[in-house]
Design a protein around this motif. Structure first.
Motif, mmCIF file in Angstrom:
data_model
loop_
_atom_site.group_PDB
_atom_site.id
_atom_site.type_symbol
_atom_site.label_atom_id
_atom_site.label_comp_id
_atom_site.label_asym_id
_atom_site.label_seq_id
_atom_site.Cartn_x
_atom_site.Cartn_y
_atom_site.Cartn_z
ATOM 1 N N SER A 106 -33.018 49.450 -36.061
ATOM 2 C CA SER A 106 -34.322 49.450 -35.410
ATOM 3 C C SER A 106 -34.607 50.800 -34.759
ATOM 4 N N THR A 107 -33.637 51.301 -33.994
ATOM 5 C CA THR A 107 -33.803 52.603 -33.339
ATOM 6 C C THR A 107 -34.021 53.698 -34.363
ATOM 7 N N CYS A 108 -33.256 53.639 -35.453
ATOM 8 C CA CYS A 108 -33.368 54.646 -36.513
ATOM 9 C C CYS A 108 -34.778 54.696 -37.094
ATOM 10 N N VAL A 109 -35.308 53.558 -37.514
ATOM 11 C CA VAL A 109 -36.620 53.584 -38.166
ATOM 12 C C VAL A 109 -37.730 53.885 -37.160
ATOM 13 N N GLN A 110 -37.546 53.487 -35.888
ATOM 14 C CA GLN A 110 -38.528 53.848 -34.861
ATOM 15 C C GLN A 110 -38.603 55.370 -34.724
ATOM 16 N N ASN A 111 -37.440 56.006 -34.609
ATOM 17 C CA ASN A 111 -37.408 57.461 -34.430
ATOM 18 C C ASN A 111 -37.923 58.191 -35.660
ATOM 19 N N MET A 112 -37.531 57.711 -36.841
ATOM 20 C CA MET A 112 -37.998 58.345 -38.073
ATOM 21 C C MET A 112 -39.500 58.169 -38.243
ATOM 22 N N SER A 113 -40.011 57.011 -37.835
ATOM 23 C CA SER A 113 -41.442 56.757 -37.929
ATOM 24 C C SER A 113 -42.228 57.749 -37.072
ATOM 25 N N ILE A 162 -19.911 57.825 -48.044
ATOM 26 C CA ILE A 162 -19.909 58.166 -46.620
ATOM 27 C C ILE A 162 -18.775 57.432 -45.905
ATOM 28 N N GLY A 163 -18.766 56.100 -45.978
ATOM 29 C CA GLY A 163 -17.686 55.312 -45.388
ATOM 30 C C GLY A 163 -17.541 55.476 -43.890
ATOM 31 N N ALA A 164 -18.671 55.386 -43.163
ATOM 32 C CA ALA A 164 -18.643 55.557 -41.703
ATOM 33 C C ALA A 164 -19.358 54.395 -41.033
ATOM 34 N N GLU A 165 -19.020 54.182 -39.760
ATOM 35 C CA GLU A 165 -19.707 53.142 -39.002
ATOM 36 C C GLU A 165 -21.194 53.475 -38.896
ATOM 37 N N LEU A 166 -22.031 52.448 -39.009
ATOM 38 C CA LEU A 166 -23.474 52.637 -38.948
ATOM 39 C C LEU A 166 -23.899 52.962 -37.510
ATOM 40 N N THR A 167 -24.519 54.120 -37.338
ATOM 41 C CA THR A 167 -25.163 54.482 -36.076
ATOM 42 C C THR A 167 -26.536 55.048 -36.408
ATOM 43 N N HIS A 168 -27.458 54.910 -35.468
ATOM 44 C CA HIS A 168 -28.801 55.425 -35.745
ATOM 45 C C HIS A 168 -28.794 56.941 -35.865
ATOM 46 N N SER A 169 -27.944 57.622 -35.094
ATOM 47 C CA SER A 169 -27.921 59.087 -35.143
ATOM 48 C C SER A 169 -27.417 59.590 -36.495
ATOM 49 N N LEU A 170 -26.411 58.914 -37.072
ATOM 50 C CA LEU A 170 -25.920 59.318 -38.381
ATOM 51 C C LEU A 170 -26.967 59.068 -39.459
ATOM 52 N N LEU A 171 -27.608 57.899 -39.417
ATOM 53 C CA LEU A 171 -28.670 57.611 -40.385
ATOM 54 C C LEU A 171 -29.805 58.627 -40.284
ATOM 55 N N GLU A 172 -30.218 58.927 -39.067
ATOM 56 C CA GLU A 172 -31.310 59.886 -38.881
ATOM 57 C C GLU A 172 -30.929 61.275 -39.393
ATOM 58 N N SER A 173 -29.674 61.666 -39.195
ATOM 59 C CA SER A 173 -29.248 62.983 -39.676
ATOM 60 C C SER A 173 -29.228 63.037 -41.204
#
Length: 206
Positions: free
Chosen positions: A78-85, A111-122
């Motif tokens: 949710s945080t990821c798509v809010q920020n990207m939006s 990738i094989g990493a834990e999902l975080t909004h900061s990683l997705l956004e990057s």
């Protein structure tokens, strides 16, 4: 489609009341049609906006219901798509549910990493070599990025959809995956599931 055990009661009451208000407005229009000084067109536009608002409320609620059995990372998504939006950074995020997806996607970079909004956004930051493809999420992990999805041939309003939206629909037509899409042109966020595309609320209401 199964909504996954969410408590629908409060949202159901809100949506029912919103629908009742629209029905009341439509009935008023019917009653006023005999008045030659009454124009329906302005009211139709308002009613269309109210229908869209109801759809977005329902879709935003159901999104969490569809995701919650398959990942604990809904707040991060949710945080990821809010920020990207807000930034109008395009994105395509596949959340695997029960169906295997390997045969439907051209694999990208592991990738094989834990999902975080900061990683997705990057990953989706413009200029990142991985930002053009789809990210695959399974449970609470970002499995891979830069995956290529099958494209749908569907039209929207008689027009071709953009590549990201066609990819989201294409995968959802062939599997039970849920695919989040952020438009880089408008910043609008939608999700595809079961071959259908649904807009969701992005101003702090996810």
């Amino acid at each position: 489609m199964d909504k996954g055990g969410c408590d629908f009661s409060p949202m159901e009451l809100t949506i029912k009341e919103d629908i009742r208000q629209v029905i009341t407005a439509l009935q008023k229009n019917v009653e006023m049609m005999g008045d030659e000084n009454y124009c329906l067109l302005g009211n139709f536009e308002k009613i269309k906006e109210e229908f869209l608002s109801i759809e977005m409320k329902a879709a935003t609620f159901y999104l969490n219901c569809y995701l919650s059995p398959f990942t604990d990372k809904y707040p991060e998504l949710s945080t990821c798509v809010q920020n990207m939006s807000k930034l109008k950074h395009g994105g395509l995020i596949v959340i695997q549910r029960e169906d295997p997806l390997q045969s439907l996607m051209k694999p990208g970079i592991t990738i094989g990493a834990e999902l975080t909004h900061s990683l997705l956004e990057s990953i989706f930051f413009p200029g990142n070599p991985l930002h053009d493809g789809a990210v695959l999420v399974s449970r609470n992990q970002i499995v891979s990025a830069a995956n290529v999805l099958p494209l749908s041939d569907r039209l929207s309003g008689g027009k071709k959809l953009g590549t990201r939206h066609r990819a989201a629909l294409g995968l959802s037509e062939q599997s039970d995956a849920l695919v989040l899409v952020v438009s880089e042109e408008t910043g609008r966020v939608s999700f595809a599931i079961g071959g259908n595309l649904h807009p969701i609320i992005t101003h702090g209401s996810l």
